[in-house]
Design an enzyme around this catalytic site. Structure first.
Site, PDB file in Angstrom:
ATOM      1  N   HIS A 216      -6.729   3.098  -8.658  1.00 49.99           N
ATOM      2  CA  HIS A 216      -6.308   3.424  -7.292  1.00 49.99           C
ATOM      3  C   HIS A 216      -5.329   4.601  -7.296  1.00 49.99           C
ATOM      4  O   HIS A 216      -5.275   5.369  -6.338  1.00 49.99           O
ATOM      5  CB  HIS A 216      -5.624   2.226  -6.623  1.00 49.99           C
ATOM      6  N   ASP A 285     -16.739   3.275  -5.565  1.00 50.01           N
ATOM      7  CA  ASP A 285     -15.451   2.748  -5.142  1.00 50.01           C
ATOM      8  C   ASP A 285     -14.891   3.783  -4.160  1.00 50.01           C
ATOM      9  O   ASP A 285     -15.482   4.860  -3.969  1.00 50.01           O
ATOM     10  CB  ASP A 285     -14.542   2.563  -6.359  1.00 50.01           C
TER      11      ASP A 285
END
Length: 361
Positions: A216, A285
């Site tokens: 992330h 993602d």
């Protein structure tokens, strides 16, 4: 008599011509434009928790600017509003993907939301429940999603459990350190979900469990990948349970030292499609994560599509003040025009996406 025969031939000729023209017209109507095909490859986040506050996104869905939305915590207030919201999207666009991250445990959008049941983590499921009980629990989870209009769940996590992992193991998101056990519990999750019309999305290919960094926020590199971690994917493809697979922003150095898995032909086309024989939908993602910060938006989009990816996930509705779907669509149209992306790759992705959408009950 000759006039009758001539008239008959003329009538038959006209009838045949009309049939050909009608068939051509029908085919032209059925074939979507390039922009419409591209739109189906885009999934976005949005603002608002009911049809009124999400009016812009619902309107864009109606005009087929994108083919899916992801629900985040900000989109959920209670069951009534969420059901009305998802219904508005479905009325706006038939077959639209409405996705959510509902893994159980710490990864849920329903915590502290009125009227929702929450569930234990994957790690706790594998520790405390047998497979049959796990199937029952995941059946309840899927039914709750189905009841509020969700048709795609970004779960199960099929990464191996490693407590040193900052984003997976330490948060109880993986089932087990035993990859065979991961595969078995993931299978129960997928069967329970898909029996209720909720597409389960396996993640994070090729494997995020033994990675200590968090994609992330940072670049994630695997120097020595254990290919045994692919077993849940292999098993699910073999049993025809894998419908959609999320590819992570993970550098698998043994296969591609230049590009992360989500942008790599060697990983998506080579490993996932070629060696594991997966022909379902590949989704990225979140393309706005820090794991891809070295790449421009154009580079991310072009590389993902050319690598064999189908759906691009963007958590934000706007990028630099422009609507994400509009911006990404134009990038792809320009790239196709410049021969940077083959049009056939767009058509292939579109066909996979629509096949999956048509299978949802």
């Amino acid at each position: 008599m000759k006039k009758i025969i001539a008239a008959l031939f003329s009538a038959l000729f006209l009838a045949g011509l009309l049939t050909v023209l009608n068939a051509a017209d029908a085919q032209a109507q059925e074939k979507p434009t390039l922009r419409k095909m591209i739109a189906q490859m885009i999934m976005v986040g949005f603002n608002g928790s009911d049809p009124k506050t999400a009016k812009e996104a619902v309107s864009e869905a109606k005009y087929q600017r994108f083919g899916g939305v992801i629900l985040l915590g900000k989109n959920i207030s209670d069951k009534k509003n969420l059901t009305e919201l998802t219904s508005a999207f479905k009325e706006a666009q038939e077959g639209i993907f409405i996705a959510i991250d509902e893994e159980g445990g710490r990864v849920t959008r329903f915590k502290d939301k009125e009227g929702f049941e929450t569930f234990i983590s994957a790690q706790k499921v594998a520790k405390t429940l047998d497979l049959a009980a796990a199937g029952e629990l995941y059946g309840k989870m899927a039914q709750q999603l189905k009841d509020v209009g969700v048709n795609v769940n970004f779960a199960p996590v099929v990464d191996v459990l490693n407590p040193k992992s900052a984003i997976i193991g330490s948060r109880g998101r993986a089932f087990s350190a035993d990859i065979d056990e991961v595969s078995l519990y993931a299978s129960e999750f997928m069967r329970a979900s898909q029996a209720r019309g909720v597409i389960a999305v396996m993640k994070h290919f090729p494997g995020h469990g033994n990675v200590e960094a968090d994609s992330h926020t940072a670049k994630v590199v695997i120097e020595n990948f254990d290919y045994g971690e692919l077993k849940p994917y292999f098993d699910a493809v073999r049993k025809n349970e894998a419908k959609m697979i999320m590819v992570g922003h993970i550098y698998l150095m043994q296969r591609d030292a230049e590009l992360p898995a989500s942008l790599s032909p060697a990983i998506i086309d080579g490993l996932l499609r070629g060696e594991l024989k997966f022909d379902g939908v590949v989704i990225s993602d979140d393309m706005l994560m820090g794991g891809l910060k070295e790449f421009t938006l154009q580079e991310k989009v072009i590389n993902f599509i050319n690598a064999g990816g189908d759906v691009m996930l963007f958590s934000d509705y706007k990028i630099d003040g422009r609507r994400t779907a509009e911006l990404v669509t134009q990038l792809i149209v320009d790239a196709v025009g410049a021969k940077q992306i083959p049009k056939e790759r767009i058509e292939e992705a579109y066909e996979r996406i629509m096949k999956l959408k048509n299978s949802i009950k």
